[in-house]
Motif scaffolding. Sequence first.
Motif, PDB file in Angstrom:
ATOM      1  N   GLN A  25       7.653  61.970  12.562  1.00 26.28           N
ATOM      2  CA  GLN A  25       9.015  62.174  12.076  1.00 26.28           C
ATOM      3  C   GLN A  25       9.318  63.670  11.943  1.00 26.28           C
ATOM      4  O   GLN A  25      10.424  64.113  12.250  1.00 26.28           O
ATOM      5  CB  GLN A  25       9.200  61.485  10.716  1.00 26.28           C
ATOM      6  N   HIS A  26       8.334  64.442  11.498  1.00 25.40           N
ATOM      7  CA  HIS A  26       8.542  65.877  11.310  1.00 25.40           C
ATOM      8  C   HIS A  26       8.880  66.549  12.639  1.00 25.40           C
ATOM      9  O   HIS A  26       9.888  67.259  12.740  1.00 25.40           O
ATOM     10  CB  HIS A  26       7.315  66.536  10.671  1.00 25.40           C
ATOM     11  N   ASP A 127      12.339  74.555  11.789  1.00 22.61           N
ATOM     12  CA  ASP A 127      11.186  74.098  11.010  1.00 22.61           C
ATOM     13  C   ASP A 127      11.488  74.192   9.511  1.00 22.61           C
ATOM     14  O   ASP A 127      11.163  73.284   8.745  1.00 22.61           O
ATOM     15  CB  ASP A 127       9.955  74.928  11.377  1.00 22.61           C
ATOM     16  N   PHE A 128      12.153  75.269   9.093  1.00 24.81           N
ATOM     17  CA  PHE A 128      12.495  75.383   7.675  1.00 24.81           C
ATOM     18  C   PHE A 128      13.534  74.353   7.260  1.00 24.81           C
ATOM     19  O   PHE A 128      13.456  73.814   6.144  1.00 24.81           O
ATOM     20  CB  PHE A 128      12.988  76.785   7.300  1.00 24.81           C
ATOM     21  N   LEU A 129      14.492  74.070   8.099  1.00 18.79           N
ATOM     22  CA  LEU A 129      15.480  73.044   7.768  1.00 18.79           C
ATOM     23  C   LEU A 129      14.783  71.727   7.422  1.00 18.79           C
ATOM     24  O   LEU A 129      15.132  71.063   6.447  1.00 18.79           O
ATOM     25  CB  LEU A 129      16.449  72.830   8.936  1.00 18.79           C
ATOM     26  N   GLU A 134      11.853  68.024   3.386  1.00 22.74           N
ATOM     27  CA  GLU A 134      10.620  67.254   3.165  1.00 22.74           C
ATOM     28  C   GLU A 134       9.872  67.746   1.923  1.00 22.74           C
ATOM     29  O   GLU A 134       9.273  66.954   1.209  1.00 22.74           O
ATOM     30  CB  GLU A 134       9.708  67.333   4.392  1.00 22.74           C
ATOM     31  N   GLY A 135       9.933  69.056   1.684  1.00 25.51           N
ATOM     32  CA  GLY A 135       9.238  69.628   0.533  1.00 25.51           C
ATOM     33  C   GLY A 135      10.099  69.742  -0.706  1.00 25.51           C
ATOM     34  O   GLY A 135       9.671  70.298  -1.713  1.00 25.51           O
ATOM     35  N   THR A 141      14.683  78.970  -3.560  1.00 27.26           N
ATOM     36  CA  THR A 141      13.796  79.123  -2.408  1.00 27.26           C
ATOM     37  C   THR A 141      14.602  79.062  -1.116  1.00 27.26           C
ATOM     38  O   THR A 141      14.386  79.876  -0.207  1.00 27.26           O
ATOM     39  CB  THR A 141      12.713  78.016  -2.409  1.00 27.26           C
ATOM     40  N   ILE A 142      15.527  78.132  -1.037  1.00 22.64           N
ATOM     41  CA  ILE A 142      16.373  77.992   0.150  1.00 22.64           C
ATOM     42  C   ILE A 142      17.216  79.241   0.342  1.00 22.64           C
ATOM     43  O   ILE A 142      17.310  79.788   1.448  1.00 22.64           O
ATOM     44  CB  ILE A 142      17.249  76.724   0.045  1.00 22.64           C
ATOM     45  N   GLU A 143      17.821  79.728  -0.738  1.00 22.35           N
ATOM     46  CA  GLU A 143      18.652  80.934  -0.645  1.00 22.35           C
ATOM     47  C   GLU A 143      17.838  82.145  -0.197  1.00 22.35           C
ATOM     48  O   GLU A 143      18.279  82.922   0.655  1.00 22.35           O
ATOM     49  CB  GLU A 143      19.329  81.208  -1.986  1.00 22.35           C
ATOM     50  N   ALA A 144      16.644  82.313  -0.759  1.00 27.53           N
ATOM     51  CA  ALA A 144      15.799  83.449  -0.396  1.00 27.53           C
ATOM     52  C   ALA A 144      15.352  83.358   1.063  1.00 27.53           C
ATOM     53  O   ALA A 144      15.372  84.357   1.792  1.00 27.53           O
ATOM     54  CB  ALA A 144      14.582  83.519  -1.327  1.00 27.53           C
TER      55      ALA A 144
END
Length: 169
Positions: A25-26, A127-129, A134-135, A141-144
């Motif tokens: 899925q990832h 990958d970050f999206l 998932e995490g 964290t998302i903003e940074a």
Amino acid sequence: MDETKQVKLLETMMEFDRGDPMRIQHFLKVWGFARQIGKMEELDERTQEILETAAIVHDIGIKVCLEKYGNCTGKHQEEEGPALAEKMLTELGYDAELISRVSFLVGHHHTYTNVKGIDYQILLEADFLVNSYEGQKKSETIEAFCRNVFRTPSGIRLLSLQSGLKLGE
């Protein structure tokens, strides 16, 4: 882009990760985001092919890392993944130039400095999206990560839409 070859690669990666639905899925989600961002950024066909191929195989080293080291840190993935990607892509008949670039991307997909190439940039963003969801990453964290790593307007837009945060506006 040879869609028949891509379908075979997707099936081969699913076979490689057989029995591990989270990993399958990832990579499917990373591929979907990479494809979308690449299309939104209007990549040329060859760069789009390289990007999508790298997105499919980017985590190919995880299984070996778990067996060899007992963990799958980003550094270990970057060390172990390229050879596995090269072998798989060679067996599926991909050309040497594409294999070389995909191998580089697999070997750097956890390295966020000295990013050279739109394919590399978009792979990190895609990958970050997926990882941020998932995490269950916190807003800070998302903003940074957006501020420090994201560069494409399309990636920033998708991250903003997904997270509900006003990013890059």
